[in-house]
Design a protein around this motif. Structure first.
Motif, PDB file in Angstrom:
ATOM      1  N   THR A 138      23.640  45.530  42.834  1.00  0.00           N
ATOM      2  CA  THR A 138      22.301  45.506  43.421  1.00  0.00           C
ATOM      3  C   THR A 138      22.192  44.446  44.508  1.00  0.00           C
ATOM      4  OG1 THR A 138      21.494  43.993  41.697  1.00  0.00           O
ATOM      5  CG2 THR A 138      21.255  46.365  41.297  1.00  0.00           C
ATOM      6  N   LYS A 139      22.954  43.371  44.381  1.00  0.00           N
ATOM      7  CA  LYS A 139      23.046  42.340  45.415  1.00  0.00           C
ATOM      8  C   LYS A 139      24.528  42.034  45.631  1.00  0.00           C
ATOM      9  CE  LYS A 139      18.577  40.206  44.319  1.00  0.00           C
ATOM     10  NZ  LYS A 139      17.875  38.943  43.918  1.00  0.00           N
ATOM     11  N   LEU A 140      25.260  43.022  46.100  1.00  0.00           N
ATOM     12  CA  LEU A 140      26.711  42.940  46.174  1.00  0.00           C
ATOM     13  C   LEU A 140      27.150  41.924  47.219  1.00  0.00           C
ATOM     14  CD1 LEU A 140      29.353  44.153  45.085  1.00  0.00           C
ATOM     15  CD2 LEU A 140      29.223  45.839  46.933  1.00  0.00           C
ATOM     16  N   THR A 141      27.942  40.947  46.786  1.00  0.00           N
ATOM     17  CA  THR A 141      28.474  39.945  47.705  1.00  0.00           C
ATOM     18  C   THR A 141      29.856  40.372  48.186  1.00  0.00           C
ATOM     19  OG1 THR A 141      29.591  38.638  45.979  1.00  0.00           O
ATOM     20  CG2 THR A 141      27.262  38.144  46.411  1.00  0.00           C
ATOM     21  N   ASP A 142      30.306  39.790  49.283  1.00  0.00           N
ATOM     22  CA  ASP A 142      31.642  40.091  49.801  1.00  0.00           C
ATOM     23  C   ASP A 142      32.712  39.711  48.786  1.00  0.00           C
ATOM     24  OD1 ASP A 142      30.580  41.034  52.163  1.00  0.00           O
ATOM     25  OD2 ASP A 142      30.869  39.163  53.264  1.00  0.00           O
ATOM     26  N   TYR A 143      32.523  38.584  48.132  1.00  0.00           N
ATOM     27  CA  TYR A 143      33.521  38.124  47.162  1.00  0.00           C
ATOM     28  C   TYR A 143      33.645  39.100  45.993  1.00  0.00           C
ATOM     29  CZ  TYR A 143      35.940  35.273  43.684  1.00  0.00           C
ATOM     30  OH  TYR A 143      36.828  34.806  42.742  1.00  0.00           O
ATOM     31  N   ASN A 144      32.513  39.527  45.446  1.00  0.00           N
ATOM     32  CA  ASN A 144      32.550  40.429  44.306  1.00  0.00           C
ATOM     33  C   ASN A 144      33.127  41.796  44.682  1.00  0.00           C
ATOM     34  OD1 ASN A 144      31.402  38.376  42.839  1.00  0.00           O
ATOM     35  ND2 ASN A 144      29.339  39.244  42.838  1.00  0.00           N
ATOM     36  N   TRP A 145      32.792  42.288  45.838  1.00  0.00           N
ATOM     37  CA  TRP A 145      33.329  43.570  46.298  1.00  0.00           C
ATOM     38  C   TRP A 145      34.832  43.469  46.533  1.00  0.00           C
ATOM     39  CZ3 TRP A 145      33.398  48.409  46.093  1.00  0.00           C
ATOM     40  CH2 TRP A 145      33.873  49.230  47.112  1.00  0.00           C
ATOM     41  N   GLN A 146      35.258  42.362  47.110  1.00  0.00           N
ATOM     42  CA  GLN A 146      36.696  42.155  47.317  1.00  0.00           C
ATOM     43  C   GLN A 146      37.428  42.101  45.987  1.00  0.00           C
ATOM     44  OE1 GLN A 146      38.383  38.133  48.064  1.00  0.00           O
ATOM     45  NE2 GLN A 146      38.951  38.946  50.064  1.00  0.00           N
ATOM     46  N   SER A 147      36.858  41.411  45.012  1.00  0.00           N
ATOM     47  CA  SER A 147      37.491  41.312  43.697  1.00  0.00           C
ATOM     48  C   SER A 147      37.553  42.674  43.016  1.00  0.00           C
ATOM     49  CB  SER A 147      36.723  40.314  42.825  1.00  0.00           C
ATOM     50  OG  SER A 147      37.372  40.117  41.592  1.00  0.00           O
ATOM     51  N   PHE A 148      36.486  43.448  43.122  1.00  0.00           N
ATOM     52  CA  PHE A 148      36.450  44.797  42.562  1.00  0.00           C
ATOM     53  C   PHE A 148      37.574  45.650  43.152  1.00  0.00           C
ATOM     54  CE2 PHE A 148      35.020  49.210  42.562  1.00  0.00           C
ATOM     55  CZ  PHE A 148      34.471  49.385  41.303  1.00  0.00           C
ATOM     56  N   GLN A 149      37.704  45.630  44.460  1.00  0.00           N
ATOM     57  CA  GLN A 149      38.731  46.436  45.118  1.00  0.00           C
ATOM     58  C   GLN A 149      40.137  45.977  44.767  1.00  0.00           C
ATOM     59  OE1 GLN A 149      36.825  45.972  49.205  1.00  0.00           O
ATOM     60  NE2 GLN A 149      37.464  48.108  49.318  1.00  0.00           N
ATOM     61  N   ARG A 150      40.334  44.668  44.754  1.00  0.00           N
ATOM     62  CA  ARG A 150      41.677  44.127  44.518  1.00  0.00           C
ATOM     63  C   ARG A 150      42.160  44.409  43.102  1.00  0.00           C
ATOM     64  NH1 ARG A 150      42.197  38.239  46.643  1.00  0.00           N
ATOM     65  NH2 ARG A 150      42.268  39.398  48.603  1.00  0.00           N
ATOM     66  N   ARG A 151      41.268  44.238  42.114  1.00  0.00           N
ATOM     67  CA  ARG A 151      41.677  44.400  40.716  1.00  0.00           C
ATOM     68  C   ARG A 151      41.711  45.855  40.271  1.00  0.00           C
ATOM     69  NH1 ARG A 151      42.450  39.642  41.295  1.00  0.00           N
ATOM     70  NH2 ARG A 151      44.405  40.668  41.826  1.00  0.00           N
ATOM     71  N   LEU A 152      40.793  46.681  40.792  1.00  0.00           N
ATOM     72  CA  LEU A 152      40.616  48.025  40.249  1.00  0.00           C
ATOM     73  C   LEU A 152      41.103  49.135  41.160  1.00  0.00           C
ATOM     74  CD1 LEU A 152      37.022  47.625  38.761  1.00  0.00           C
ATOM     75  CD2 LEU A 152      39.224  47.041  37.723  1.00  0.00           C
ATOM     76  N   MET A 153      41.265  48.842  42.470  1.00  0.00           N
ATOM     77  CA  MET A 153      41.580  49.899  43.427  1.00  0.00           C
ATOM     78  C   MET A 153      42.941  49.714  44.092  1.00  0.00           C
ATOM     79  SD  MET A 153      37.843  50.501  45.194  1.00  0.00           S
ATOM     80  CE  MET A 153      38.392  52.083  45.893  1.00  0.00           C
ATOM     81  N   SER A 154      43.724  48.759  43.638  1.00  0.00           N
ATOM     82  CA  SER A 154      45.055  48.533  44.203  1.00  0.00           C
ATOM     83  C   SER A 154      45.915  47.806  43.183  1.00  0.00           C
ATOM     84  CB  SER A 154      44.967  47.707  45.492  1.00  0.00           C
ATOM     85  OG  SER A 154      44.787  46.332  45.200  1.00  0.00           O
ATOM     86  N   ASP A 155      47.196  47.683  43.498  1.00  0.00           N
ATOM     87  CA  ASP A 155      48.088  46.911  42.631  1.00  0.00           C
ATOM     88  C   ASP A 155      48.286  45.495  43.157  1.00  0.00           C
ATOM     89  OD1 ASP A 155      49.633  47.384  44.842  1.00  0.00           O
ATOM     90  OD2 ASP A 155      51.232  48.450  43.789  1.00  0.00           O
ATOM     91  N   ASP A 156      47.391  45.067  44.037  1.00  0.00           N
ATOM     92  CA  ASP A 156      47.422  43.710  44.589  1.00  0.00           C
ATOM     93  C   ASP A 156      47.168  42.704  43.466  1.00  0.00           C
ATOM     94  OD1 ASP A 156      47.129  41.342  45.978  1.00  0.00           O
ATOM     95  OD2 ASP A 156      45.623  42.101  47.369  1.00  0.00           O
ATOM     96  N   THR A 157      48.061  41.750  43.283  1.00  0.00           N
ATOM     97  CA  THR A 157      47.907  40.762  42.224  1.00  0.00           C
ATOM     98  C   THR A 157      47.382  39.415  42.731  1.00  0.00           C
ATOM     99  OG1 THR A 157      50.213  40.056  42.448  1.00  0.00           O
ATOM    100  CG2 THR A 157      49.734  41.798  40.836  1.00  0.00           C
ATOM    101  N   SER A 158      47.133  39.294  44.029  1.00  0.00           N
ATOM    102  CA  SER A 158      46.662  38.013  44.557  1.00  0.00           C
ATOM    103  C   SER A 158      45.266  37.698  44.027  1.00  0.00           C
ATOM    104  CB  SER A 158      46.656  38.028  46.086  1.00  0.00           C
ATOM    105  OG  SER A 158      45.795  39.033  46.575  1.00  0.00           O
ATOM    106  N   TYR A 159      44.992  36.402  43.905  1.00  0.00           N
ATOM    107  CA  TYR A 159      43.690  35.964  43.402  1.00  0.00           C
ATOM    108  C   TYR A 159      43.064  35.018  44.410  1.00  0.00           C
ATOM    109  CZ  TYR A 159      39.999  34.040  40.512  1.00  0.00           C
ATOM    110  OH  TYR A 159      38.767  33.659  40.035  1.00  0.00           O
TER     111      TYR A 159
END
Length: 303
Positions: A138-159
């Motif tokens: 509802t108030k999506l931040t860039d950080y949260n969206w990036q984390s969502f994509q990195r963890r759930l939409m790719s095999d990228d392991t960087s944090y």
């Protein structure tokens, strides 16, 4: 030791199932989150009893369990996304764990749903994800969206961090990630629905919030974890957001744990009941090194 199961990564165009296993949801908030998810390119399916108030505080146990099991078994749904509340523990006897293992999907939530996430991982070996929930959108931040994509939409392991990681007790540790909301996690220990592998050493992440728990309550629940023998199986502790200001009494509790069990302890603001909702994969190998000031996720949680 149980085998780890990894769900298929999420892709744009996939269907996300929204349900409410823990509490009565606000339809306006849910509908706003769904609009954002659809704008991002996902299909969204509402569970049958998403807006039910049969029990006053939520849908009935039967309704919520039916929703959960139906979405797990639904071949058209690729991910389960839900929030917290109070009563997720009511569902533990009714979850179809064999269906979860047979139809591995991304399951992501936080807070009270710590109970469901850890019970599912314990019973099936499925990697589950702590951090994002419908209201995160509802108030999506860039950080949260990036984390969502990195963890759930790719095999990228960087944090990527979005806060200062303060070292309470120094050290280095490595192991599978376990944890969630402090009270729920402590309440799970000793139940037949959850156990830790006795020959394993875990990296523990926990969070709480001043709105729900005073520093004294934080201390009480950490003592409960101690009394139940958790720290015999913990190699390090990461504590998340507690408040906007520092509470020395909370750091004192964390310091006590670190010193008593000779484990590294850090305090950060990357996850919890604050603005940051980093997604953490329960069951994946991670490494924490306070001297190098690094936290590494060593394997992807999705296949």
């Amino acid at each position: 030791m149980k085998s780890i199961i990894k769900p298929r990564c999420l892709n744009f165009g996939d269907t996300i199932g929204i349900l409410a296993p823990s509490y009565r949801v606000n339809p306006e908030h849910i509908d706003a989150a769904i609009c954002v998810l659809e704008e991002k390119g996902f299909r969204v399916k509402r569970s049958r009893y998403l807006y039910s108030t049969t029990s006053g505080y939520a849908g009935s146990i039967e309704e919520r369990a039916e929703d959960f099991n139906n979405i797990i078994a639904d071949p058209e749904t690729d991910m389960l996304l839900f929030g917290g509340g109070e009563v997720s523990n009511e569902l533990l006897p009714y979850i179809d764990y064999s269906a979860v293992a047979a139809h591995p999907k991304i399951i992501c939530s936080y807070s009270d749903s710590t109970t469901i996430l850890n019970a599912i991982h314990s019973a099936t070996g499925l990697v589950v994800f702590y951090g994002m929930f419908p209201n995160s959108f509802t108030k999506l931040t860039d950080y949260n969206w990036q984390s969502f994509q990195r963890r759930l939409m790719s095999d990228d392991t960087s944090y990527t961090r979005n806060s200062t990681w303060r070292t309470i007790c120094p050290g280095r540790c490595e192991g599978p990630l376990t944890g969630g909301y402090l009270i729920n996690y402590a309440s799970l220990l000793g139940l037949k629905y959850f156990h830790l592998e006795k020959d394993q050493s875990y990296v523990l992440f926990l969070e709480d919030h001043e709105q729900f728990s005073t520093p004294a309550m934080v201390s009480k629940w950490f003592s409960t974890l101690e009394h139940r023998g958790l720290f015999e199986h913990v190699s390090g502790l990461i504590f998340g957001h507690y408040s906007e200001k520092e509470f020395p009494a909370v750091d004192d509790v964390l310091r006590r744990i670190g010193q008593r069990y000779a484990i590294p302890v850090v305090h950060c603001e990357d996850f919890g009941h604050g603005v940051n909702n980093a997604v953490l994969p329960i069951g994946c190998q991670v490494r924490l090194d306070t001297e190098a000031d690094t936290f590494e996720i060593l394997e992807s949680g999705v296949s």
